[in-house]
Design a protein around this motif. Sequence first.
Motif, PDB file in Angstrom:
ATOM      1  N   UNK A  39      -9.062  -4.685  -1.425  1.00 45.73           N
ATOM      2  CA  UNK A  39      -8.880  -6.008  -2.013  1.00 45.73           C
ATOM      3  C   UNK A  39      -9.249  -6.001  -3.497  1.00 45.73           C
ATOM      4  N   UNK A  40     -10.381  -5.364  -3.830  1.00 43.72           N
ATOM      5  CA  UNK A  40     -10.801  -5.306  -5.229  1.00 43.72           C
ATOM      6  C   UNK A  40      -9.775  -4.569  -6.081  1.00 43.72           C
ATOM      7  N   UNK A  41      -9.207  -3.496  -5.550  1.00 47.08           N
ATOM      8  CA  UNK A  41      -8.220  -2.733  -6.325  1.00 47.08           C
ATOM      9  C   UNK A  41      -6.941  -3.531  -6.532  1.00 47.08           C
ATOM     10  N   UNK A  42      -6.551  -4.318  -5.532  1.00 48.72           N
ATOM     11  CA  UNK A  42      -5.356  -5.157  -5.673  1.00 48.72           C
ATOM     12  C   UNK A  42      -5.574  -6.218  -6.746  1.00 48.72           C
ATOM     13  N   UNK A  44      -7.648  -6.048  -9.238  1.00 49.04           N
ATOM     14  CA  UNK A  44      -7.778  -5.415 -10.559  1.00 49.04           C
ATOM     15  C   UNK A  44      -6.540  -4.626 -10.966  1.00 49.04           C
ATOM     16  N   UNK A  45      -5.498  -4.653 -10.114  1.00 47.36           N
ATOM     17  CA  UNK A  45      -4.228  -3.970 -10.402  1.00 47.36           C
ATOM     18  C   UNK A  45      -4.403  -2.455 -10.518  1.00 47.36           C
ATOM     19  N   UNK A  46      -5.260  -1.880  -9.686  1.00 49.22           N
ATOM     20  CA  UNK A  46      -5.430  -0.423  -9.566  1.00 49.22           C
ATOM     21  C   UNK A  46      -5.339  -0.055  -8.087  1.00 49.22           C
ATOM     22  N   UNK A  49      -5.825   3.703  -6.816  1.00 46.71           N
ATOM     23  CA  UNK A  49      -7.211   4.174  -6.740  1.00 46.71           C
ATOM     24  C   UNK A  49      -7.947   3.507  -5.590  1.00 46.71           C
ATOM     25  N   UNK A  50      -7.608   2.263  -5.328  1.00 49.75           N
ATOM     26  CA  UNK A  50      -8.230   1.577  -4.190  1.00 49.75           C
ATOM     27  C   UNK A  50      -7.844   2.206  -2.875  1.00 49.75           C
ATOM     28  N   UNK A  51      -6.610   2.707  -2.776  1.00 50.14           N
ATOM     29  CA  UNK A  51      -6.181   3.393  -1.556  1.00 50.14           C
ATOM     30  C   UNK A  51      -7.013   4.658  -1.341  1.00 50.14           C
ATOM     31  N   UNK A 455      -2.681   1.294   4.456  1.00 47.17           N
ATOM     32  CA  UNK A 455      -2.981   1.687   3.083  1.00 47.17           C
ATOM     33  C   UNK A 455      -1.727   2.172   2.363  1.00 47.17           C
ATOM     34  N   UNK A 456      -0.902   2.952   3.059  1.00 43.59           N
ATOM     35  CA  UNK A 456       0.337   3.453   2.458  1.00 43.59           C
ATOM     36  C   UNK A 456       1.236   2.294   2.052  1.00 43.59           C
ATOM     37  N   UNK A 457       1.376   1.303   2.923  1.00 48.68           N
ATOM     38  CA  UNK A 457       2.231   0.166   2.605  1.00 48.68           C
ATOM     39  C   UNK A 457       1.616  -0.693   1.501  1.00 48.68           C
ATOM     40  N   UNK A 458       0.288  -0.814   1.520  1.00 45.97           N
ATOM     41  CA  UNK A 458      -0.371  -1.581   0.460  1.00 45.97           C
ATOM     42  C   UNK A 458      -0.185  -0.915  -0.896  1.00 45.97           C
ATOM     43  N   UNK A 459      -0.032   0.419  -0.889  1.00 45.20           N
ATOM     44  CA  UNK A 459       0.207   1.135  -2.136  1.00 45.20           C
ATOM     45  C   UNK A 459       1.620   1.005  -2.667  1.00 45.20           C
ATOM     46  N   UNK A 460       2.458   0.254  -1.968  1.00 48.25           N
ATOM     47  CA  UNK A 460       3.806  -0.010  -2.446  1.00 48.25           C
ATOM     48  C   UNK A 460       4.899   0.807  -1.799  1.00 48.25           C
ATOM     49  N   UNK A 461       4.563   1.593  -0.778  1.00 48.32           N
ATOM     50  CA  UNK A 461       5.566   2.421  -0.119  1.00 48.32           C
ATOM     51  C   UNK A 461       6.092   1.719   1.134  1.00 48.32           C
ATOM     52  N   UNK A 462       7.262   2.114   1.611  1.00 52.89           N
ATOM     53  CA  UNK A 462       7.844   1.455   2.782  1.00 52.89           C
ATOM     54  C   UNK A 462       7.094   1.812   4.060  1.00 52.89           C
ATOM     55  N   UNK A 463       7.389   1.058   5.102  1.00 49.74           N
ATOM     56  CA  UNK A 463       6.790   1.281   6.428  1.00 49.74           C
ATOM     57  C   UNK A 463       7.123   2.681   6.917  1.00 49.74           C
ATOM     58  N   UNK A 464       6.089   3.440   7.396  1.00 50.90           N
ATOM     59  CA  UNK A 464       6.289   4.876   7.664  1.00 50.90           C
ATOM     60  C   UNK A 464       5.798   5.278   9.044  1.00 50.90           C
ATOM     61  N   UNK A 465       5.927   4.413  10.047  1.00 50.55           N
ATOM     62  CA  UNK A 465       5.427   4.730  11.385  1.00 50.55           C
ATOM     63  C   UNK A 465       6.161   5.923  11.996  1.00 50.55           C
ATOM     64  N   UNK A 466       7.487   5.964  11.840  1.00 50.71           N
ATOM     65  CA  UNK A 466       8.256   7.055  12.446  1.00 50.71           C
ATOM     66  C   UNK A 466       7.868   8.391  11.825  1.00 50.71           C
ATOM     67  N   UNK A 467       7.732   8.422  10.506  1.00 51.12           N
ATOM     68  CA  UNK A 467       7.335   9.653   9.842  1.00 51.12           C
ATOM     69  C   UNK A 467       5.952  10.118  10.267  1.00 51.12           C
ATOM     70  N   UNK A 468       5.038   9.176  10.477  1.00 51.60           N
ATOM     71  CA  UNK A 468       3.681   9.535  10.901  1.00 51.60           C
ATOM     72  C   UNK A 468       3.706  10.188  12.277  1.00 51.60           C
TER      73      UNK A 468
END
Length: 618
Positions: A39-42, A44-46, A49-51, A455-468
């Motif tokens: 939440x703090x990284x979001x 502060x727009x970083x 690094x928060x991830x 965390x991956x999705x919060x970092x701006x990447x698409x949903x990745x359940x299948x890849x995981x």
Amino acid sequence: MSPRVAPPPWLAHALRAQRGPVPWSAVTRGALAAGPLLLASVVLHHTSLGVIAAIAAMLAGINDRPGSRRAAVRRLGAPAVAGAAGLLAGTYGGAHLTALPLTLLLTVLGLVAGATSAVGPVASGAGTQFLVAAAVGAGMPVPEAGWQRALAFLAGAGWLLALRLALPTPGALAGDYRFDGERHAVAAVYDAVADLLTAVGTETALERRGALTAALDHAQDALTGPRLRRHASSAAERRLHAQYAAALPLAEAATALAWAEERISARAAEGPRRLATAVRDGRGGGPLPAPSRSAPALRALDDALLRAAEAFDRAGEGGHRPPVRRRGPKEVLRAALGSGGREYGLRVALCFGAAAGLAQALHHARWYGEHQHWYWLPATAVFLVKPDLGPLASRVLCRAAGTVLGALVFAALAAVLPRPAGLVALVAVCGAVLPVATRHFAAQTAAATVLVLALVMAGGEPQASVGRIGETLLACAIVLVVGHLPMAGKRGGGVRARLAAAGRAAHAYLGHVLGESADRGERWALRREAYRTLAEARTAIALAAAELPSLARHSEGTDAVAAVLERLVDTTTACAVHLDETGHLTARHIRHLEDLAARLEHGGRRLGLRVPRMPAAA
């Protein structure tokens, strides 16, 4: 009625979960760790690094086990420092090396970290975090420099450690709550002594003696570490150390009574039970019932109770740190470079390197499609190859099932949760669930999978359940194959190395006792080392026995040798107590020592173990 069919050991292990009360303090720390950092990284727009900081807090949360705050400094801090170093190495390796050199670098790192992991539990955690962070640093697309990533990793783990040191445990606000873990650990030793005295002469005595060993190990770990406050808490620290030291002769006398296998009065257990209550309440021992003095071990118990009562009544006026035999550099190197360290290091290197190489190949293969998270494959392999998480087939099954469950749960939640607030809340919830989920590897995997995908999705990447799911299944296949590959030397090196270490510790303890040295502090330190290394060997043997038959057969016969060693250390303890009281050994003591030494030499020779020759009993 048809007979009940028992599942095979590897499947029984996969279905078994630890039990116990909910660790509410750890749940609270988990909720306040990764989620607020994200939440703090979001804000502060970083976010990137928060991830990384949230990943570090998650890894630290997995290592956040019950115990004292001083022990947590080393248990959480050492892996965090190793993780930051791995992140730094992986980041610069990924930035400056092509696929093949990078794969070779990660393979070498796997060899070193794997061998180091054989030293002990903290080293194992540090090695794991080092490799996981190295894979993340090499493959995660983060714009910040390597040193910034490393600082973010340290900040995330440091935040959870700060919560561990600062937050009080519920129900432990009386007195100095910073020492609640130490108080509970020392009190558990006195309770374990009382339980063993109650079980003397019964079939449960051996099990109770094992529980006493575990309690002493836990208390020793709880009291080992840096001082939390140098001046204000010195009296409390001295009192706890004195109370633990006073329990050592009690444990010795109780073990000697259990070895004699003669029933004793229930009155003998009342004194240790009252001392356990006194430790928890932070008060003096008060009057204690004296046991009968009809036998040497009972006289030793009575004398130990008297000294314990005096130590409690002095309330911390003295109390040096109890004797602890620490591993020297030679023993650390022996563990890392010995057969166990070499075998485990080689398997980690093969798994980590093969996973990294396959991931790199898929990452650059046009037919495979977009493959942004190639670092998941080697990071997953690192967890899967760890033997302390259970037998190979069991942990592979649990990892696969937990990942599929976690990915499906996240896919359903991601479709309805708002972003980023919903993802931050989901990370906080998963952080709170992790301390409870660590009781079963599949549950831990499911919670960690949801957290990582959020965390991956919060970092701006698409949903990745299948890849995981796909990365995890590939890692499971790699570890299964490597786990069954023949290696140079004899299989089961880790089990044999721990058994050999237990043999050396037993030899040192017996030699000290038969030498009739007057240094009781050294004797108690050697006794603790003998029982601790034996418990570690027993744990490794139990895990090896639960493997698939093709792997379990390599450790056949080790359990019998461990049982002889266990009986030998018990007999040595009985000899020490008898020598203190009478100055000589009985024919029964000598006969047992000679018989056990002969059986140990025969069993060690059959297994190809270098068991030191035991000194003569008379």
